[in-house]
Scaffold this active site. Structure first.
Site, short mmCIF file in Angstrom:
data_model
loop_
_atom_site.label_atom_id
_atom_site.label_comp_id
_atom_site.label_asym_id
_atom_site.label_seq_id
_atom_site.Cartn_x
_atom_site.Cartn_y
_atom_site.Cartn_z
N HIS A 155 0.73 -0.98 -0.09
CA HIS A 155 0.18 -0.01 0.01
C HIS A 155 0.89 1.26 0.04
O HIS A 155 0.33 2.39 0.48
CB HIS A 155 -0.97 -0.09 1.35
CG HIS A 155 -1.66 -1.10 1.53
ND1 HIS A 155 -3.09 -1.33 0.83
CD2 HIS A 155 -1.13 -2.28 2.26
CE1 HIS A 155 -3.41 -2.67 1.60
NE2 HIS A 155 -2.47 -3.22 2.04
N SER A 276 16.07 19.43 -18.38
CA SER A 276 14.82 20.26 -18.87
C SER A 276 15.41 21.62 -19.54
O SER A 276 16.36 22.18 -19.47
CB SER A 276 14.12 20.91 -17.64
OG SER A 276 13.44 22.04 -17.60
N LYS A 282 17.15 20.08 -13.60
CA LYS A 282 16.55 18.79 -13.67
C LYS A 282 17.46 17.69 -14.25
O LYS A 282 18.06 17.89 -14.81
CB LYS A 282 15.43 18.96 -14.64
CG LYS A 282 14.19 19.56 -13.91
CD LYS A 282 13.67 19.33 -12.67
CE LYS A 282 12.81 18.02 -12.92
NZ LYS A 282 11.55 18.24 -13.68
N GLU A 289 10.46 6.39 -18.09
CA GLU A 289 9.14 6.89 -18.09
C GLU A 289 8.64 6.43 -19.73
O GLU A 289 7.49 6.01 -19.81
CB GLU A 289 9.22 8.21 -18.07
CG GLU A 289 9.06 8.85 -16.75
CD GLU A 289 9.53 10.49 -16.84
OE1 GLU A 289 8.70 11.03 -15.99
OE2 GLU A 289 10.28 10.89 -17.60
#
Ligand code: ARG
Length: 460
Positions: A155, A276, A282, A289
């Site tokens: 969880h 970025s 970044k 992804e």
């Protein structure tokens, strides 16, 4: 050129030609089409349709076509209906009228099944190789951090402490099952469909066993109508690919989180991350992804073919031409994702202090304490209640496990004996999980060795 036409008074409309043509994607099957046709020429010789010299001439012509097909200009300007039609046109350019004999007793319906099977067999072998690569990358990472403790989650709440290698081997098992699924798929793919004709079986007494041997198939199909109607083998592949992508996606999701500033466990290599255009600080996990993103695409490929096949009346229907693009796409995305993940794993480092601290400051030891109480004679339900109260008390007082001394524990409840206090350290309770499949250091060390030995046997 068409492989049909006598029955028609006018030609096909341009729109229909464009709409129905599949050459722009099924040209991927040209190797398979040539190899299958070579075996078929030999079968035609065996039944006396081709002389030995004719068979040799066709065999060599297919060899040449297959070689020429790597040149980009090979397909230039081709308007053939599909790859099978193109190959026969190229054959006629090489051997003249003799080409007209190659399609004796053969249908494109079985040819397309054959070509996909030959193509898939090769894809599966590549994917099996890549899977071994990913599993091989997990082992050195597991060995690099033999005693790194991390909180295991359920969880997304800290649950029990586990070793980082134990976590990695969980994925090893998923990939080992993927390997098994692809091997099972390969067995169902590796069946010779030739001899089935359009749907009713060929009118020529081909030696199907000999064709199967020539093409490296394990067995021959048993029912010609089944062959014309069947794409189960393609669905099997898409399902195996989907489950494998699901595993890649879950690992990606984990590592995207674990490499975030919030977790800080993992450092991904510069080579697999990107920056970025606006925010100079970044370092984004784009490789992971994209793997996660591509998994959705591959599930779409599976769904697409399931829906295409659902409700098709027996046997072949042109709808089935829509099988190829999802299949090609899934194979390409899976192959690329496996290749990518292996590089990500190789480049990633664990900052072991971070997860160790996360384990240490949370109540991942609660189960260890409850089980120790149960071992000492307290019924588990009471032990669970007791430790639950200890956790509540700690939460209220802002105490972590290591803030408790043995004396304080005994004062909290007399069931806590002095030796139980050492279980407040997450590395201690872990040692009790020493059975096969557990996270005790000895069990995990053995599991790593076993995983490596299995890998070695698979590489042979
Ligand atoms: N291009 C077709 C396919 O991929 C080949 C079979 C054509 N058969 C037919 N009856 N039109 O399915």
């Amino acid at each position: 050129m068409k492989l049909w036409g006598g029955r028609f008074e006018t030609g096909a409309s341009d729109v229909f030609e464009r709409f129905s043509g599949s050459l722009h994607f099924d040209k991927k099957l040209i190797d398979a089409d040539c190899r299958g046709s070579q075996a078929f020429a030999q079968a035609l010789e065996r039944v006396g349709i081709l002389s030995a010299a004719e068979c040799t001439a066709l065999f060599e012509a297919f060899e040449q076509i297959h070689v020429d097909a790597v040149q980009p200009e090979f397909f230039e300007g081709a308007t053939d209906e599909d790859v099978h039609t193109l190959v026969i046109r190229k054959l006629r350019e090489r051997v003249g009228a003799l080409a007209d004999k190659i399609h004796t007793g053969r249908s494109r319906n079985e040819q397309v099944s054959l070509d996909i099977r030959l193509w898939l067999r090769e894809q599966i072998d590549t994917i099996l190789h890549r899977l071994i690569g990913v599993m091989s990358a997990l082992i050195p990472m597991a060995r690099r951090y033999p005693d790194a403790v991390v909180p295991g989650y359920t969880h997304v709440r800290r649950a029990q402490a586990v070793l980082w290698p134990h976590y990695l081997l969980a994925y090893f098992e998923m990939f080992a099952r993927d390997r098994q699924r692809f091997l099972e798929t390969r067995a169902r793919v590796n069946v010779l469909p030739l001899g089935s004709g359009a749907l009713a079986g060929s009118g020529f007494p081909f030696d199907r066993e000999a064709m199967a041997r020539d093409l490296g198939f394990d067995s021959i199909s048993r029912n010609s109508m089944d062959v014309a109607a069947d794409r189960d083998f393609a669905l099997d592949f898409l399902y195996a690919a989907s489950v494998c992508m699901l595993h890649l996606s879950r690992l990606s999701e984990d590592w995207i989180l674990y490499s975030s500033e919030e977790f800080g466990w993992l450092e991904l290599g510069d080579g697999v991350t990107s920056g970025s255009s606006l925010m100079p600080q970044k370092k984004n996990p784009d490789s992971l992804e994209l793997i996660r993103g591509k998994s959705g695409r591959v599930f779409g490929d599976l769904t697409s073919l399931l829906v295409t096949m659902k409700g098709l009346p027996m046997t072949y229907n042109r709808d089935m031409q829509e099988d190829k693009e999802p299949l090609f796409d899934a194979a390409a995305q899976l192959d690329a994702s496996l290749e990518m993940l292996q590089v990500v794993i190789d480049s990633t480092r664990l900052n072991a202090a971070k997860p160790a601290a996360a384990a240490e400051e949370s109540w991942v030891v609660a189960t260890d304490l409850a089980e120790a109480l149960a071992r000492a004679g307290t019924p588990f339900h009471s032990a669970h209640q007791l430790v639950g109260r200890l956790v509540l008390e700690s939460v209220n007082q802002g105490k972590k496990p290591s803030d408790w001394s043995a004396a304080e524990l005994a004062a909290f409840a007399p069931e806590f004996t002095a030796d139980m206090a050492k279980l407040l350290d997450p590395t201690e309770g872990m040692k009790t999980r020493a059975l096969a499949g557990g996270t005790a250091p000895a069990a995990v060390a053995k599991a790593i060795d076993e995983a490596e030995a299995r890998l070695q046997s698979w590489k042979r």
